[in-house]
Design a protein around this motif. Structure first.
Motif, PDB file in Angstrom:
ATOM      1  N   LEU A 160      35.687  34.328  35.517  1.00 37.17           N
ATOM      2  CA  LEU A 160      35.281  35.139  36.669  1.00 37.17           C
ATOM      3  C   LEU A 160      33.764  35.319  36.660  1.00 37.17           C
ATOM      4  CD1 LEU A 160      38.319  37.544  36.925  1.00 37.17           C
ATOM      5  CD2 LEU A 160      37.556  35.957  38.671  1.00 37.17           C
ATOM      6  N   SER A 161      33.076  34.208  36.379  1.00 34.31           N
ATOM      7  CA  SER A 161      31.611  34.201  36.457  1.00 34.31           C
ATOM      8  C   SER A 161      31.184  34.625  37.863  1.00 34.31           C
ATOM      9  CB  SER A 161      31.118  32.772  36.181  1.00 34.31           C
ATOM     10  OG  SER A 161      29.913  32.541  36.883  1.00 34.31           O
ATOM     11  N   PRO A 162      30.084  35.372  37.974  1.00 37.57           N
ATOM     12  CA  PRO A 162      29.638  35.766  39.319  1.00 37.57           C
ATOM     13  C   PRO A 162      29.275  34.572  40.194  1.00 37.57           C
ATOM     14  CG  PRO A 162      28.095  36.523  37.601  1.00 37.57           C
ATOM     15  CD  PRO A 162      29.271  35.941  36.898  1.00 37.57           C
ATOM     16  N   ARG A 163      29.073  33.399  39.612  1.00 36.79           N
ATOM     17  CA  ARG A 163      28.721  32.191  40.369  1.00 36.79           C
ATOM     18  C   ARG A 163      29.962  31.499  40.935  1.00 36.79           C
ATOM     19  NH1 ARG A 163      24.094  31.707  41.981  1.00 36.79           N
ATOM     20  NH2 ARG A 163      23.682  29.518  41.513  1.00 36.79           N
ATOM     21  N   ASN A 164      31.124  31.839  40.369  1.00 38.43           N
ATOM     22  CA  ASN A 164      32.375  31.221  40.796  1.00 38.43           C
ATOM     23  C   ASN A 164      32.677  31.632  42.241  1.00 38.43           C
ATOM     24  OD1 ASN A 164      35.003  30.329  41.076  1.00 38.43           O
ATOM     25  ND2 ASN A 164      35.785  31.368  39.241  1.00 38.43           N
ATOM     26  N   PHE A 165      33.027  30.667  43.091  1.00 45.85           N
ATOM     27  CA  PHE A 165      33.344  30.964  44.494  1.00 45.85           C
ATOM     28  C   PHE A 165      34.437  32.031  44.595  1.00 45.85           C
ATOM     29  CE2 PHE A 165      36.052  30.085  48.207  1.00 45.85           C
ATOM     30  CZ  PHE A 165      35.144  30.321  49.220  1.00 45.85           C
TER      31      PHE A 165
ATOM     32  N   THR B  32      35.146  34.500  42.490  1.00 42.55           N
ATOM     33  CA  THR B  32      34.591  35.826  42.188  1.00 42.55           C
ATOM     34  C   THR B  32      33.809  36.361  43.381  1.00 42.55           C
ATOM     35  OG1 THR B  32      34.289  34.967  39.962  1.00 42.55           O
ATOM     36  CG2 THR B  32      33.325  37.119  40.432  1.00 42.55           C
ATOM     37  N   LYS B  33      33.024  35.454  43.991  1.00 41.05           N
ATOM     38  CA  LYS B  33      32.205  35.884  45.131  1.00 41.05           C
ATOM     39  C   LYS B  33      33.085  36.454  46.239  1.00 41.05           C
ATOM     40  CE  LYS B  33      28.456  32.546  44.529  1.00 41.05           C
ATOM     41  NZ  LYS B  33      27.840  31.332  45.055  1.00 41.05           N
ATOM     42  N   ILE B  34      34.141  35.714  46.615  1.00 44.84           N
ATOM     43  CA  ILE B  34      34.907  36.195  47.778  1.00 44.84           C
ATOM     44  C   ILE B  34      35.786  37.393  47.416  1.00 44.84           C
ATOM     45  CG2 ILE B  34      34.781  34.036  49.076  1.00 44.84           C
ATOM     46  CD1 ILE B  34      37.724  33.518  48.369  1.00 44.84           C
TER      47      ILE B  34
ATOM     48  N   LYS C 299      40.958  45.191  36.535  1.00 43.97           N
ATOM     49  CA  LYS C 299      40.026  46.316  36.371  1.00 43.97           C
ATOM     50  C   LYS C 299      38.575  45.851  36.261  1.00 43.97           C
ATOM     51  CE  LYS C 299      43.213  49.314  36.128  1.00 43.97           C
ATOM     52  NZ  LYS C 299      44.047  50.165  35.606  1.00 43.97           N
ATOM     53  N   ILE C 300      38.349  44.552  36.410  1.00 43.58           N
ATOM     54  CA  ILE C 300      36.979  44.121  36.122  1.00 43.58           C
ATOM     55  C   ILE C 300      36.046  44.220  37.305  1.00 43.58           C
ATOM     56  CG2 ILE C 300      37.605  42.627  34.215  1.00 43.58           C
ATOM     57  CD1 ILE C 300      37.284  40.296  36.054  1.00 43.58           C
ATOM     58  N   PHE C 301      36.592  44.463  38.477  1.00 35.17           N
ATOM     59  CA  PHE C 301      35.724  44.537  39.654  1.00 35.17           C
ATOM     60  C   PHE C 301      35.531  45.960  40.121  1.00 35.17           C
ATOM     61  CE2 PHE C 301      35.129  40.243  40.182  1.00 35.17           C
ATOM     62  CZ  PHE C 301      36.324  39.583  39.989  1.00 35.17           C
TER      63      PHE C 301
END
Ligand SMILES: NC(=O)c1ccc[n+]([C@@H]2O[C@H](COP(=O)([O-])OP(=O)(O)OC[C@H]3O[C@@H](n4cnc5c(N)ncnc54)[C@H](OP(=O)(O)O)[C@@H]3O)[C@@H](O)[C@H]2O)c1
Length: 307
Positions: free
Chosen positions: A167-172, A174-176, A300-302
């Motif tokens: 769930l890298s912030p660069r992963n599409f 994660t972004k959406i 819970k990670i977001f």
């Protein structure tokens, strides 16, 4: 023995390439070096190439904008310096020296049009020239792609909406997941777990020219978020909004398109490149295991803003 020099060592895709090459290790006869030079500094770049004398360069360097490509609208010169002058410098110097150069470029240079309608299944091919100029990032990437094609030792990979197993912030994904509201458009996407190994095979084969570098088929934002719900967080909910409403909150336009991946699949039959829905199911299956092994509670990670 292949001697590989990577540009973009601190970047997201560069980091994944390094990990992959370290995993493959010396048994495959690959020797790995990490470039230090800024690509726009031609003399230093030439010196670094002449000192290391790689057989292959992997170019995963360039500016993509932080927090997103809107940054490029306000930093046009910096964008040109890295993504145009820098990228051309590197391919040009590699051509002079007979070094194979793989460029991790972008497929965000197209938008659905009359001949390539959304939902038609007719994707843009490698022979099509860019038709999307609604962002400085994409416009300059489209221009540079045309120029790069004069170099017979350069392989141009059109990456799109890259997806990783974390769930890298660069992963599409994660972004959406983090957006308050999300559009729902089918797109071609690049599952890195399947395609980065394919890029190394393509480099070894010294392929050149343009390749649509995505999994075959298209997947929509909602289909992706439904998979997120299914595998990672069954309490997750999302809200859609229209492309027109999205345009109102963005500085630069965003491209939506389908790329035809036949040329890629035929070039590396030894690589497993799944249709995008199957590839994404596998991503989430690996992600679920990765997250559990990390001890993270996925849901819970977001910190999501209220919708
Ligand atoms: N991530 C995506 O969504 C996506 C989608 C399609 C295509 N791509 C393409 O894939 C490539 C890599 O993307 P990424 O997501 O891995 O980007 P990233 O995480 O932003 O990493 C880019 C790397 O390039 C380096 N860099 C920037 N300007 C440079 C220059 N002038 N000379 C040398 N190095 C420079 C940066 O180094 P510093 O940190 O030291 O500045 C950084 O390590 C880019 O060309 C991008 O356009 C990415």
């Amino acid at each position: 023995m292949s001697k590989i020099l990577i540009f973009g060592k601190n970047g997201w895709i560069g980091g994944k390439l390094i990990a992959l090459l370290q995993d493959q290790g010396k048994e495959l006869g690959k020797d790995l070096f990490l470039a230090e030079t800024r690509m726009q500094n031609r003399e230093s770049l030439a010196s670094e190439l002449d000192k290391i004398r790689p057989t292959h360069v992997l170019n995963a360097a360039g500016v993509t904008g932080r927090p997103n490509v809107d940054w490029c609208e306000d930093h046009k010169a910096e964008t040109v310096r890295a993504n145009v002058i820098g990228v051309l410098n590197l391919s040009d110097l590699c051509e002079e020296r007979g070094i194979h150069c793989t460029v991790f470029a972008t497929g965000c240079i197209f938008e659905y049009d009359e001949e390539h309608k959304l939902g038609s299944g007719v994707g843009f091919t490698e022979d099509d020239t860019a038709n999307f100029e609604a962002s400085w990032y994409s416009k300059t990437k489209g221009m540079v792609e045309q120029m790069l094609q004069v170099y017979s030792s350069t392989l141009i990979l059109r990456v799109r909406m890259p997806i990783s197993d974390d769930l890298s912030p660069r992963n599409f994904i994660t972004k959406i997941v983090k957006y308050d509201r999300v559009v729902n458009v089918p797109n071609s996407m690049t599952v890195l777990h399947e395609l980065l190994p394919a890029s190394l095979v393509m480099a070894e084969k010294k392929l050149s020219g343009v390749y649509n570098f995505c999994n075959p088929g298209v997947i929509s934002h909602n289909e992706m978020l439904d998979l997120y719900k299914k595998y990672i967080d069954d309490t997750y909910t999302y809200t859609n909004f229209s492309l027109d409403d999205q345009d109102k909150i963005l500085k630069a336009g965003r491209s939506n398109n389908e790329l035809n991946c036949t040329k890629l699949v035929e070039a590396v039959p030894e690589c497993k490149i799944n249709e995008i829905h199957k590839a994404c199911e596998l991503v989430f299956q690996r992600m679920k295991i990765n997250l559990t092994e990390d001890g993270t509670i996925p849901g819970k990670i977001f910190k999501r803003k209220p919708v």
